[in-house]
Structure formats: structure tokens, C-alpha cells
Design a protein around this motif. Structure first.
Motif, short mmCIF file in Angstrom:
data_model
loop_
_atom_site.label_atom_id
_atom_site.label_comp_id
_atom_site.label_asym_id
_atom_site.label_seq_id
_atom_site.Cartn_x
_atom_site.Cartn_y
_atom_site.Cartn_z
N GLN A 231 0.83 -1.21 0.00
CA GLN A 231 0.00 0.00 0.00
C GLN A 231 0.86 1.26 0.00
OE1 GLN A 231 -2.75 -0.23 3.37
NE2 GLN A 231 -4.42 -0.25 1.90
N LEU A 232 1.91 1.26 0.83
CA LEU A 232 2.80 2.41 0.92
C LEU A 232 3.52 2.63 -0.41
CD1 LEU A 232 3.94 4.64 2.69
CD2 LEU A 232 5.63 3.02 3.58
N ALA A 233 3.89 1.53 -1.08
CA ALA A 233 4.54 1.64 -2.40
C ALA A 233 3.59 2.30 -3.40
CB ALA A 233 4.94 0.25 -2.89
N GLU A 234 2.31 1.93 -3.35
CA GLU A 234 1.32 2.52 -4.26
C GLU A 234 1.17 4.02 -4.00
OE1 GLU A 234 -2.42 0.55 -4.54
OE2 GLU A 234 -1.54 -1.42 -4.86
N VAL A 235 1.16 4.41 -2.73
CA VAL A 235 1.05 5.83 -2.37
C VAL A 235 2.26 6.59 -2.92
CG1 VAL A 235 1.08 7.48 -0.46
CG2 VAL A 235 -0.39 5.45 -0.35
N LYS A 236 3.46 6.04 -2.73
CA LYS A 236 4.67 6.70 -3.22
C LYS A 236 4.65 6.82 -4.75
CE LYS A 236 7.79 5.58 0.60
NZ LYS A 236 8.10 6.98 0.93
N LEU A 237 4.14 5.81 -5.42
CA LEU A 237 4.05 5.85 -6.88
C LEU A 237 3.10 6.95 -7.34
CD1 LEU A 237 5.22 4.36 -9.33
CD2 LEU A 237 3.25 2.83 -9.25
N GLN A 238 1.97 7.07 -6.64
CA GLN A 238 1.00 8.12 -6.97
C GLN A 238 1.58 9.52 -6.73
OE1 GLN A 238 -2.32 7.02 -4.53
NE2 GLN A 238 -2.87 5.26 -5.80
N GLN A 239 2.51 9.61 -5.78
CA GLN A 239 3.15 10.90 -5.47
C GLN A 239 4.32 11.20 -6.41
OE1 GLN A 239 4.15 10.15 -1.39
NE2 GLN A 239 2.19 10.91 -0.58
N GLY A 240 4.63 10.25 -7.30
CA GLY A 240 5.73 10.45 -8.23
C GLY A 240 7.08 10.00 -7.71
N ASP A 241 7.11 9.38 -6.53
CA ASP A 241 8.35 8.90 -5.94
C ASP A 241 8.60 7.46 -6.39
OD1 ASP A 241 10.52 8.21 -4.41
OD2 ASP A 241 9.54 8.48 -2.46
N ARG A 242 9.14 7.31 -7.61
CA ARG A 242 9.34 5.98 -8.19
C ARG A 242 10.40 5.18 -7.43
NH1 ARG A 242 7.66 5.66 -13.59
NH2 ARG A 242 9.51 4.51 -14.20
N THR A 243 11.45 5.88 -6.98
CA THR A 243 12.52 5.20 -6.23
C THR A 243 11.98 4.65 -4.91
OG1 THR A 243 14.16 6.68 -7.22
CG2 THR A 243 14.83 5.46 -5.24
N GLY A 244 11.22 5.49 -4.20
CA GLY A 244 10.63 5.05 -2.94
C GLY A 244 9.65 3.90 -3.13
N ALA A 245 8.87 3.97 -4.21
CA ALA A 245 7.92 2.90 -4.52
C ALA A 245 8.65 1.59 -4.79
CB ALA A 245 7.06 3.29 -5.71
N ALA A 246 9.72 1.66 -5.56
CA ALA A 246 10.50 0.45 -5.90
C ALA A 246 11.09 -0.17 -4.63
CB ALA A 246 11.60 0.79 -6.89
N THR A 247 11.61 0.69 -3.74
CA THR A 247 12.20 0.19 -2.49
C THR A 247 11.15 -0.52 -1.64
OG1 THR A 247 13.82 1.99 -2.50
CG2 THR A 247 13.43 0.88 -0.39
N MET A 248 9.95 0.06 -1.53
CA MET A 248 8.90 -0.55 -0.72
C MET A 248 8.40 -1.85 -1.35
SD MET A 248 8.73 1.08 2.01
CE MET A 248 7.55 -0.12 2.60
N THR B 52 9.14 -8.15 -9.56
CA THR B 52 9.10 -7.78 -10.99
C THR B 52 8.69 -6.32 -11.15
OG1 THR B 52 8.55 -10.05 -11.64
CG2 THR B 52 8.03 -8.31 -13.22
N SER B 53 7.68 -5.90 -10.39
CA SER B 53 7.24 -4.50 -10.45
C SER B 53 8.34 -3.56 -9.96
CB SER B 53 5.97 -4.30 -9.62
OG SER B 53 4.87 -4.96 -10.23
N ALA B 54 9.03 -3.95 -8.88
CA ALA B 54 10.13 -3.13 -8.35
C ALA B 54 11.24 -2.99 -9.38
CB ALA B 54 10.68 -3.76 -7.07
N THR B 55 11.59 -4.09 -10.04
CA THR B 55 12.66 -4.08 -11.04
C THR B 55 12.29 -3.17 -12.22
OG1 THR B 55 13.26 -6.34 -10.41
CG2 THR B 55 14.07 -5.54 -12.54
N ARG B 56 11.05 -3.22 -12.64
CA ARG B 56 10.61 -2.36 -13.76
C ARG B 56 10.72 -0.89 -13.39
NH1 ARG B 56 5.46 -6.05 -15.78
NH2 ARG B 56 6.73 -7.53 -16.95
N LEU B 57 10.33 -0.54 -12.18
CA LEU B 57 10.44 0.85 -11.75
C LEU B 57 11.91 1.29 -11.69
CD1 LEU B 57 7.77 1.09 -8.89
CD2 LEU B 57 7.66 2.15 -11.15
N GLN B 58 12.76 0.39 -11.19
CA GLN B 58 14.18 0.73 -11.10
C GLN B 58 14.80 0.91 -12.47
OE1 GLN B 58 15.22 -2.69 -8.76
NE2 GLN B 58 15.37 -1.53 -6.85
N ALA B 59 14.25 0.23 -13.48
CA ALA B 59 14.75 0.35 -14.86
C ALA B 59 14.15 1.55 -15.58
CB ALA B 59 14.44 -0.94 -15.63
N GLY B 60 13.34 2.33 -14.88
CA GLY B 60 12.76 3.53 -15.48
C GLY B 60 11.49 3.27 -16.26
#
Length: 426
Positions: free
Chosen positions: A357-374, A396-404
Motif C-alpha cells: 500500500q505504501l509503495a502505491e502511495v509513493k508511486l502516486q506521489q511520483g516517488d518511483r525510487t521510494g515505490a520500488a524500495t517498498m 518484478t514491479s520493483a525491477t521495472r520501476l528501477q529500470a525507469g
């Protein structure tokens, strides 16, 4: 049917010298059948999206899933079917199962696709149909949609038109108050996961994802098996705590099995707490309460009591009470932990959900790095509890975010589903 009510603390030993001892209280609730108990009659309503986007294979596979479900209904069960697009209509009024082939024929004839997606009107009509057959039955709905509800238009402070999503949530809460359970099925990858999760969670239902049309039969069958196992309905958990023992202020109680759901808690005038559970199955429902224990006398101490209030449709009685059971802790001067590994599993299950859930919130806020970490953290938590399917999806979702890369709608749906439950093999 009887209620089975069990409890465990993540650590039964409590340090007498500590002012604040945090503990997780795992509460297991299930309906246990006696030798003479039979399956309760089902009162089932199918609320089906027939908007234009369901044209072709999607609607055909839904019809196939409905037909197989109809074949599993037994004499005494009731069925109703509501279809919605730009408006909603009752295509099978609430009725006892007599002529299955006639019902199948009417569904094929009347389930014509076309139009928008007004979910709330379909849900409202579905609730109305369910209310006609509640006596002595398990009343549940399957709400299937492949789209979003229609939102109101806001101009400055004026709200123009109906907010379909808001109305859906109001109806879901109304359904729970009158002992109806709504299960939701998201079809494809364009549905609103926040809305469908909240509708299901409101009344103790479940959220399912039909990613590909051919999975419709499997998901309908899984949900149907679940509601067949219901033995008692309209259940509430009653929790009371002794002085110096309190619930956590923030998110104090959550369900962790069979699905993860944040549960609202109502405080009673006498100081106790009430939590709505909904229908009880023969599969255990596990609820986790986050509590704090202050300074207590040494020895085996009662720290609270548990009880279940429920209805038994088989005897048409409501407000029944299970025996009240005490909760104990062992307060000791020389503290040594006595950890319960099963409760620790429940704690990690809830952590997986909240981390996602926290990762989804960070993604919505534009914090892709934080979302990937969570998401990586959630994947590691999933591995700790042996949920390898979830770990794969989350990593898999974390890896995709880390790859941009952007996460697709399918990625987001899978992430939400695996956060709530163990991934179903497809």
C-alpha cells in the motif's frame, strides 16, 4: 453450527518492568458444523457489466462461467441476475432454482452488450433483489465489471452529475448493515482497483481479478466454493480489555486470512470494541489486534475477553452469542520471549499488505525510487512467509520501476491482488 474462537499472542510473556509492552493478538474465528448440519441455502445475485467494452469473448466467457455456476446450485437456492451498462435492469428476478435451462436461456437472450458503465445503479438493483430472499439463507452478490464508475464533474465548488464511485461505497456499507456480502470481480485491466477493493472490504467480501477472459470460469468457481462454506452470518467480534491494556490508536485491527482487510473498529459506551466480520466459513478467519500492555501484576493475568455475536440462518435466529473466553498473558520479572511462530506469520502477512500500500502511495506521489524500495521490501516479506507467487510479482514491479519503466494497468492490478491474498495458480 457453532463458533470456534481461538486466540494467540505473538509473545505470551510480558516484561513486568516495562511501561509499554506491544503485542499482536491473533484471533481465529470459524463456523464448525455438527454431524446433522447441512449446507445453508444460497441467495445469490450476479451483477454483471454489459457495457460495450465487454463485447465478444469477454461477455461469452462470463456467460459460460454463469452457466457453470448455475449448474452447481441446489434445490432451495435462489438466484437473481442484474445487468448494467448506461443503466441497469433486472434480467432474472430473485427466484428459487427450478428450471436452470430456462434461466440460462433468458441470460443469453437478455445479456446484450452496449453503453456506459453505471456500476451504482446495478449494485442498487442487485441489493434490492437480494433482499427478497434473505430469510434462512446466505445472501451474497458477485459484482463483475471491466471499467470505472462515472464520476461527477466539479466546476469550482459545484458538483454536477452523480459520482458513481461514491454511491457504490454508500451502497456497499448499506449492504453490510443489512447482512449482505458483496464480492467484486475486476475483468481485464481497466477497472478501478481502489473502488472494487473498498466495495468488497466493506462487507467482508473478496476481490478477484479476471486478467484474461478464460479465467472467468475459474474465478467464479473459486468464489462460489467460498460462499458454499458459509455456516453463520452477520458476525461481530466483541473485544474488551482490562485497565492498563489498550488498542493501538492507528489501524488497530486487521483481518489477515483468508484475505487481508483493514477492519473499522467501533468503540462501545462501556469501553469495549466491536468489529464487523460478516459471514463465517468453515475456513478460519484470522484477525490481528495491535495492543499495548502497561504495568501488570506478576503471574498469569487476564488481559481481556473475546466473544462473537452472530446470526444462524438455519434456525432463523439473530444476535446469538458464543461463550466469552478470557485472554491471558504471563507477566514475569526476568523477561524471556515466548514467541508464537504462527502469529509471526500473520504479522508478516499484514506487513506485506501495508508495505505494498505504501509503495502505491509513493508511486502516486511520483516517488518511483521510494515505490520500488517498498515493493522490494514487500517482496522480501512475501518470501519470509513462503508466498513465492507474491514475491515474484512484487519484485518484478520493483525491477521495472528501477529500470525507469512505467507499471502497466495489469502490473498494478496484480500487485494489489497479491498484497491481499496468496496468488492463485492460473
Amino acid at each position: 453450527m457453532k463458533v470456534q474462537l481461538l486466540w494467540s499472542l505473538n509473545d505470551t510473556n510480558v516484561d513486568a518492568a516495562q511501561l509499554n509492552n506491544q503485542r499482536q493478538l491473533a484471533i481465529s474465528i470459524s463456523a464448525i458444523a455438527g454431524e446433522l448440519d447441512q449446507h445453508l441455502p444460497l441467495n445469490l445475485c450476479l451483477i454483471l457489466d454489459k457495457s460495450g467494452s465487454m463485447h465478444g469473448q469477454p461477455i461469452q466467457t462470463v456467460i459460460q462461467a454463469v452457466e457453470q455456476l448455475l449448474d452447481r446450485l441446489q434445490p432451495g437456492d435462489r438466484i437473481s441476475v442484474v445487468a448494467f451498462a448506461g443503466s441497469a435492469e433486472v434480467i432474472i428476478p430473485n427466484q428459487e432454482i427450478h428450471n436452470v435451462e430456462s434461466i440460462k436461456s433468458q441470460i443469453k437472450k437478455k445479456l446484450n452488450v452496449g453503453g456506459g458503465t453505471v456500476i451504482a445503479e446495478g449494485l442498487q438493483q442487485g441489493i434490492t433483489e437480494l433482499m427478497k430472499g434473505t430469510r434462512g439463507a446466505v445472501s451474497q452478490a458477485f459484482l463483475l465489471t471491466d471499467g470505472h464508475g462515472e464520476s461527477s464533474l466539479k466546476i469550482w465548488k459545484l458538483e454536477i452529475g452523480k459520482d458513481d464511485n461514491k454511491r457504490c461505497l454508500e451502497l456497499a456499507h448499506k449492504a453490510a448493515k443489512i447482512n449482505l456480502t458483496i464480492n467484486t470481480l475486476g475483468f481485464g485491466n481497466s477497472w478501478n482497483q481502489d473502488l472494487l477493493e473498498k466495495i468488497a472490504d466493506a462487507g467482508g467480501g473478496t476481490l478477484a481479478h479476471i486478467e484474461r477472459p478464460e479465467q472467468a470460469v475459474e474465478q467464479f468457481s473459486r468464489l462460489f466454493k467460498r460462499i458454499q462454506s458459509v455456516g453463520l452470518t452477520n458476525a461481530y467480534l466483541l473485544l474488551s480489555l482490562v485497565p492498563n491494556v489498550r488498542l493501538a490508536e492507528l489501524k488497530p485491527i486487521a483481518q489477515v486470512a483468508p484475505d487481508t482487510i483493514e477492519l473499522p473498529v467501533q468503540k462501545e459506551a462501556h469501553g469495549g470494541f466491536v468489529v464487523r466480520l460478516g459471514d463465517l466459513m468453515d475456513v478460519e478467519r484470522v484477525v490481528l489486534a495491535n495492543i499495548y500492555l502497561g504495568q501488570l501484576p506478576e503471574g498469569k493475568q487476564v488481559i481481556g475477553h473475546l466473544q462473537i455475536r452472530y446470526a444462524d440462518p438455519a434456525v432463523n435466529k439473530e444476535g446469538l452469542l458464543s461463550p466469552m473466553i478470557p485472554i491471558y498473558a504471563n507477566v514475569i520479572q526476568t523477561y524471556q520471549p515466548a514467541v508464537d511462530p504462527q502469529v509471526q506469520q500473520s504479522v508478516l502477512t499484514l506487513a506485506k499488505y501495508r508495505q505494498t500500500q505504501l509503495a502505491e502511495v509513493k508511486l502516486q506521489q511520483g516517488d518511483r525510487t521510494g515505490a520500488a524500495t517498498m515493493l522490494q521490501t514487500a517482496a522480501q516479506t512475501a518470501l519470509q512467509i513462503g508466498d513465492t507467487g507474491a514475491a515474484t510479482v512484487l519484485q518484478t514491479s520493483a525491477t521495472r520501476l528501477q529500470a525507469g519503466e512505467q507499471l502497466s494497468e495489469a502490473d498494478l492490478k496484480k500487485t494489489r491482488i497479491v498484497s491481499k491474498t496468496v496468488l492463485q495458480d492460473s
